[in-house]
Design a protein around this motif. Structure first.
Motif, short mmCIF file in Angstrom:
data_model
loop_
_atom_site.label_atom_id
_atom_site.label_comp_id
_atom_site.label_asym_id
_atom_site.label_seq_id
_atom_site.Cartn_x
_atom_site.Cartn_y
_atom_site.Cartn_z
N GLU A 444 43.06 47.56 27.58
CA GLU A 444 42.41 47.31 29.06
C GLU A 444 43.12 46.28 30.07
N TYR A 445 43.93 45.54 29.37
CA TYR A 445 44.81 44.49 29.97
C TYR A 445 45.46 44.78 31.22
N GLY A 446 45.12 44.23 32.30
CA GLY A 446 45.56 44.42 33.58
C GLY A 446 44.96 45.53 34.47
N LYS A 447 43.76 45.90 33.75
CA LYS A 447 42.93 46.87 34.75
C LYS A 447 41.85 46.16 35.25
N ASN A 448 41.76 46.45 36.67
CA ASN A 448 40.68 45.62 37.49
C ASN A 448 39.35 46.26 37.27
N SER A 449 38.38 45.66 37.74
CA SER A 449 37.01 46.31 37.66
C SER A 449 36.22 45.55 38.93
N PHE A 450 36.68 45.94 40.16
CA PHE A 450 36.24 45.56 41.53
C PHE A 450 34.60 45.73 41.77
N GLN A 451 33.96 44.80 42.15
CA GLN A 451 32.88 44.99 42.77
C GLN A 451 32.74 44.46 44.02
N ALA A 452 32.21 44.90 45.16
CA ALA A 452 32.14 44.96 46.44
C ALA A 452 30.68 44.05 46.41
N ASN A 453 30.81 42.78 46.92
CA ASN A 453 29.60 42.19 47.27
C ASN A 453 29.07 42.04 48.67
N SER A 454 27.85 41.85 49.10
CA SER A 454 27.10 41.93 50.23
C SER A 454 27.66 40.77 51.11
N ASP A 455 28.40 39.72 50.70
CA ASP A 455 28.72 38.72 51.57
C ASP A 455 30.08 38.65 51.86
N SER A 456 31.05 39.76 51.94
CA SER A 456 32.33 39.79 52.10
C SER A 456 33.23 39.13 51.21
N THR A 457 32.88 39.16 49.92
CA THR A 457 33.59 38.75 48.87
C THR A 457 33.88 40.19 48.16
N VAL A 458 34.78 39.89 46.93
CA VAL A 458 34.96 41.00 46.13
C VAL A 458 34.98 40.33 44.65
N SER A 459 34.23 40.72 43.82
CA SER A 459 34.30 40.36 42.22
C SER A 459 34.99 41.19 41.45
N ASP A 460 35.91 40.42 40.65
CA ASP A 460 36.77 41.25 39.67
C ASP A 460 36.11 40.87 38.18
N LEU A 461 35.26 41.96 37.69
CA LEU A 461 34.61 41.62 36.43
C LEU A 461 35.51 41.79 35.30
N GLY A 464 36.95 37.68 35.76
CA GLY A 464 35.97 36.78 36.08
C GLY A 464 36.38 36.10 37.47
N LEU A 465 37.07 37.04 38.32
CA LEU A 465 37.34 36.09 39.37
C LEU A 465 36.84 36.74 40.81
N MET A 466 36.46 35.78 41.84
CA MET A 466 35.87 36.27 42.87
C MET A 466 36.90 35.94 44.18
N TRP A 467 37.14 37.08 44.95
CA TRP A 467 38.05 37.04 46.08
C TRP A 467 37.45 37.17 47.27
N SER A 468 37.93 36.46 48.38
CA SER A 468 37.62 36.97 49.88
C SER A 468 38.06 38.23 50.24
N LYS A 469 37.20 38.92 50.84
CA LYS A 469 37.52 40.46 51.16
C LYS A 469 38.69 40.32 52.16
N ASP A 470 38.62 39.37 53.10
CA ASP A 470 39.66 39.35 54.16
C ASP A 470 40.82 38.14 53.73
N ASP A 471 42.26 38.42 54.26
CA ASP A 471 42.76 37.40 54.18
C ASP A 471 42.65 36.28 55.29
N SER A 472 43.46 35.51 55.62
CA SER A 472 43.65 34.31 56.51
C SER A 472 43.61 34.73 57.98
N ARG A 473 44.28 36.17 58.14
CA ARG A 473 44.53 36.64 59.45
C ARG A 473 45.54 35.89 60.42
N GLN A 474 46.13 34.89 59.77
CA GLN A 474 47.32 34.30 60.63
C GLN A 474 47.92 33.66 59.54
N GLY A 475 49.31 33.59 59.86
CA GLY A 475 50.28 32.84 58.66
C GLY A 475 50.22 31.20 58.93
#
Length: 622
Positions: A444-461, A464-475
């Motif tokens: 199972e190593y390397g296989k993501n388990s994403f969960q879309a949250n209601s606050d524009s974040t994404v959890s990878d179960l 154990g990491l949570m990500w921002s759904k959007d990037d910074s939109r600028q460099g």
């Protein structure tokens, strides 16, 4: 974290004393009980009292315990008081204490399986002992937890506190907890009240997310007037992932320990200063391996088992077919590693030397105490960095001039690149020769388990990491990227104030190698969960940006460069034109500051595009 600094943090945050959990190097330690026992009440100077502890580890290893105390709790002298060791590490679960003077003492016990290698989330338990107290003093006798090393998120755990007063006054109890113990995010993490003051000395609680928690209980006779020396005691809970969301994709730390500015190493910056929050200041799951003595190495974090030696260079087709006939260690289930499995071995303590034809100044980007490694010969046209490893992951399109491409890791120069499957001049008749290191275990190593949250974040179960759904939109350049993260935390972005710039391994974990701009018209990320800003690349194509990490790569000098992951084409200037030279999903590095216009033809042998103003995607621990 030093012993003193740990307790300074505790004093600064609600005057508590805790026991913490270790989920490190493949071992989880649960301390289930501390007992403070005295034949007299109240305890007076010179009286003897004992402290006992119960603990266990997930792999049933021998436990070692260390007992100590600190005086002056609840006074201004506490922070500068010296800790006194009562009994150094041994297998004894009980120690006899006796203190010379009246006052409030914090007694603490550490519980580890390897005293020589204490983890960041140091397993300790402790509480308040009052000596020479008055008749209203609350005396805490013991604190119990039903937590076991196998506790999972969503499962209930019970806590029990036994306290009394000499005059039998009514006691009120309060239970609360804090996550992220042993991480950079811990000092700013929020305390959760599990049960407000009541006469109930028991509390049942289910932690919704995996992680390392500290749990604290207060015991007072008047909740409206808490004393300065607050009667408190703490225990640990190590919470693993639930069965439905197992953390099977444990990200191993990069091993980076030094901090850098734009051009050189710097002293570690404090929070709020320029360059604060980079990789080396955030401690993850530290690399930990076991030599099995049979030609195999076990990664104690990932559960993957690797062939120790490197073998000879072979073609990719032969590498794939050869896995089934490998019998190293007596096993017959070896496989080619995916690019995510292979990348788990990289260590950014490596260094690129100034001359690619000699190894002077080079340090491998893999732990050579466990894994065989050899540089290229440096003879003729073969550079010392020409010693790459194949992965099982093929690029979904082509690189260079329509070359079929396989992703690999270069443990000599610290990069992921797409390499031609065949020698470019052979008309796809002669396979390119690279190394291969077979792997087994944890499919199972390397296989993501994403969960879309209601606050524009994404959890990878899975991680154990949570990500921002959007990037910074600028460099932005690397220093500004670090500062931008701090600004988002100050603004409590998406309801959190513990975001960080991901390290190279964390960011690579969300690459989707089934996607590319050329084949799916998307970045190499799961667009069902993540948004990515579109850009126009150096070739004038619609594309997607490079994303900064907090990791630094020391490149030929050695000079620091900021590591990025390419979620769009990895553009380079070759033979007078801009093309995809290494594939979406590659990991390289960019100059940290300056003007991209000064590099019209890129840099390096493949003319890697110099952008400097790359994008950011935030991450935090769940």
């Amino acid at each position: 974290m030093t012993r003193k600094s740990f307790f300074l943090i505790i004093v600064a945050f609600l005057l508590f004393i805790v026991m913490a959990v270790n989920v490190s190097a493949g071992t989880t330690i649960a301390i289930s009980k501390i007992i403070i026992n005295s034949s007299v009440t109240p305890i007076m100077p010179g009286d003897s009292f004992s402290v006992s502890v119960e603990a266990s580890s997930s792999d049933s290893e021998q436990m070692y315990y260390k007992f100590y105390y600190c005086p002056n709790y609840g006074t201004s002298d506490y922070e500068t008081s010296e800790w006194v060791v009562v009994k150094d590490y041994s297998t004894a679960k009980t120690a006899a204490y006796s203190v010379p003077s009246s006052g409030n003492y914090i007694v603490v016990v550490r519980a580890v399986t390897d005293p020589a290698n204490e983890p960041d989330a140091l397993p300790i338990i402790g509480g308040l002992v009052s000596v020479g107290g008055d008749s209203g003093q609350v005396n805490i006798a013991d604190f119990n937890s039903s937590a076991t090393p196998s506790l999972k998120a969503g499962e209930s755990v019970n806590f029990f506190l036994n306290a009394s007063t000499p005059d039998n006054s009514q006691i009120y109890y309060k239970f609360y907890s804090c996550g992220n113990y042993g991480t950079y995010s811990y000092p700013t993490s929020t305390w959760e009240i599990m049960q407000e003051y009541s006469t109930a000395n028991t509390c049942s609680h289910a932690f919704s997310n995996p992680g390392n928690y500290v749990v604290v209980a207060r015991a007072v006779t008047d909740p409206a007037n808490e004393p300065a020396a607050l009667p408190i005691i703490g225990t640990n809970v190590a919470v693993g992932a639930s069965e439905s969301s197992s953390v099977n994709y444990k990200i191993v730390d990069t091993g980076q320990t030094k901090t850098y500015g734009n051009t050189s190493e710097i002293s570690p910056p404090a929070a709020g200063q320029a360059f604060s929050g980079q990789d080396s200041q955030i401690q993850g799951n530290q690399p930990s391996y076991k030599n099995n003595g049979d030609g195999t190495i076990t990664d104690l974090n990932t559960g993957l088992v690797w062939v120790q030696e490197r073998g000879n260079r072979i073609s990719w087709d032969d590498a794939v077919s050869g896995a089934s006939s490998c019998r190293v260690g007596g096993y017959s289930d070896w496989r080619m590693p995916t690019i995510k499995e292979l990348y788990s071995l990289i260590k950014f303590s490596g260094v690129n030397g100034p001359d690619n034809m000699v190894t002077t100044g080079f340090t491998p980007f893999i732990d050579t105490n466990y894994f065989g490694f050899v540089y290229g010969s440096g003879i003729g046209s073969e550079r010392v960095i020409d010693c790459q490893d194949w992965s099982a992951t093929a690029y979904v399109t082509t690189t260079m001039h329509n070359n079929a491409t396989i992703f690999g890791v270069n443990f000599a120069d610290g990069r992921i690149k797409g390499y031609p499957k065949y020698e470019p001049s052979s008309g796809e008749t002669v396979g390119k020769l690279l190394y291969v290191r077979y792997v087994r275990g944890n499919p199972e190593y390397g296989k993501n388990s994403f969960q879309a949250n209601s606050d524009s974040t994404v959890s990878d179960l899975a991680t154990g990491l949570m990500w921002s759904k959007d990037d910074s939109r600028q460099g932005m350049n690397w220093a500004d990227a670090l500062a931008w993260v701090q600004a988002q935390n100050a603004a409590n972005y998406l309801g959190h104030n513990d975001w960080r710039l991901p390290n190279a391994k964390e960011l690579q974990s969300i690459v989707d190698y089934t996607r590319s701009p050329s084949t799916t018209n998307s970045p190499a990320i799961d667009i069902n969960y993540f948004n990515s800003t579109a850009i126009t690349n150096e070739a004038g194509q619609s594309d997607y940006p490079y994303i900064w990490t907090g990791t630094v790569l020391l490149d030929g000098g050695p000079s620091p460069s900021g590591v990025y992951i390419s979620f769009g084409r990895a553009i380079g200037y070759v033979n007078g034109s801009w093309i995809d030279v290494h594939g979406a999903g590659s990991q390289k590095s960019d100059i940290m500051a300056g003007n991209p216009a000064n590099y019209p033809n890129g840099r390096g042998p493949q003319g890697d595009a110099v952008r400097i103003t790359n994008y950011v995607r935030l991450v935090r621990d769940i």
